[in-house]
Design an enzyme around this catalytic site. Structure first.
Site, mmCIF file in Angstrom:
data_model
loop_
_atom_site.group_PDB
_atom_site.id
_atom_site.type_symbol
_atom_site.label_atom_id
_atom_site.label_comp_id
_atom_site.label_asym_id
_atom_site.label_seq_id
_atom_site.Cartn_x
_atom_site.Cartn_y
_atom_site.Cartn_z
ATOM 1 C CG HIS A 1 7.524 12.159 0.277
ATOM 2 N ND1 HIS A 1 7.819 13.276 1.144
ATOM 3 C CD2 HIS A 1 6.233 12.075 0.179
ATOM 4 C CE1 HIS A 1 6.653 13.899 1.588
ATOM 5 N NE2 HIS A 1 6.070 13.136 1.019
ATOM 6 C CD GLU B 1 12.746 13.463 -1.205
ATOM 7 O OE1 GLU B 1 11.521 12.931 -1.516
ATOM 8 O OE2 GLU B 1 12.570 14.704 -0.969
ATOM 9 C CB CYS C 1 9.457 17.040 3.511
ATOM 10 S SG CYS C 1 9.349 15.198 3.620
ATOM 11 C CB CYS D 1 12.609 13.161 2.588
ATOM 12 S SG CYS D 1 11.246 12.469 1.859
HETATM 13 ZN ZN LIG Z 1 9.602 13.955 1.659
#
Ligand SMILES: [Zn+2]
Length: 147
Positions: free
Chosen positions: A56, A58, A86, A89
């Site tokens: 991801h 992040e 999420c 993260c």
């Molecule tokens: Zn994430």
């Protein structure tokens, strides 16, 4: 002259990253990490390219910022991310002790708030910055995917 270094300014930079992801066929989420009005990390989602569900935006940004700073904690940093982080993260951001998280669109299904993820006590979080822009990029992506 005062430069317009505000949340909207940096969120636009994160949106630019999300557009790069879009063009590369990745779910369009982008992030930048800022310290003292300076961008020290730029990243976008790379889950397809790296064939890695943990890639991801992040996660990429955290690693990149820590490399830049030469230290693992991001206490004085602000993360700008186009979509609410999420659980994974938010967990990584917990370990980074990041100072502030600013996100764009809310993730009603898999966002860290609805999932009840705990942030680090020193971390502030605000959302809704350029949320419409971030959400419409995501919608456009999924509409094109279904074609
Ligand atoms: Zn994430």
């Amino acid at each position: 002259m005062l430069l317009p270094y505000d949340d909207t300014y940096f969120m636009k930079k994160a949106l630019q990253e999300a557009e790069y992801a879009f063009e590369a066929g990745e779910v369009p989420v982008g992030a930048v990490i800022v310290v003292q009005d300076r961008i020290i990390a730029r990243a976008h989602n790379l889950t397809e390219k790296l064939n890695d569900v943990t890639a991801h935006a992040e996660m990429q940004a955290i690693t990149s910022a820590a490399n830049f700073l030469g230290g693992k904690y991001l206490k004085d940093c602000t993360l700008y991310v186009t979509l609410e982080p999420c659980q994974m993260c938010a967990g990584a951001l917990y370990w980074s002790q990041i100072g502030k998280i600013v996100y764009g669109a809310t993730d009603e299904q898999r966002g860290c708030r609805v999932m009840g993820t705990t942030l680090h006590p020193r971390t502030k979080m605000i959302g809704g910055i350029l949320a419409d822009e971030a959400a419409s990029l995501l919608q456009q992506f999924f509409v094109e995917k279904r074609k």
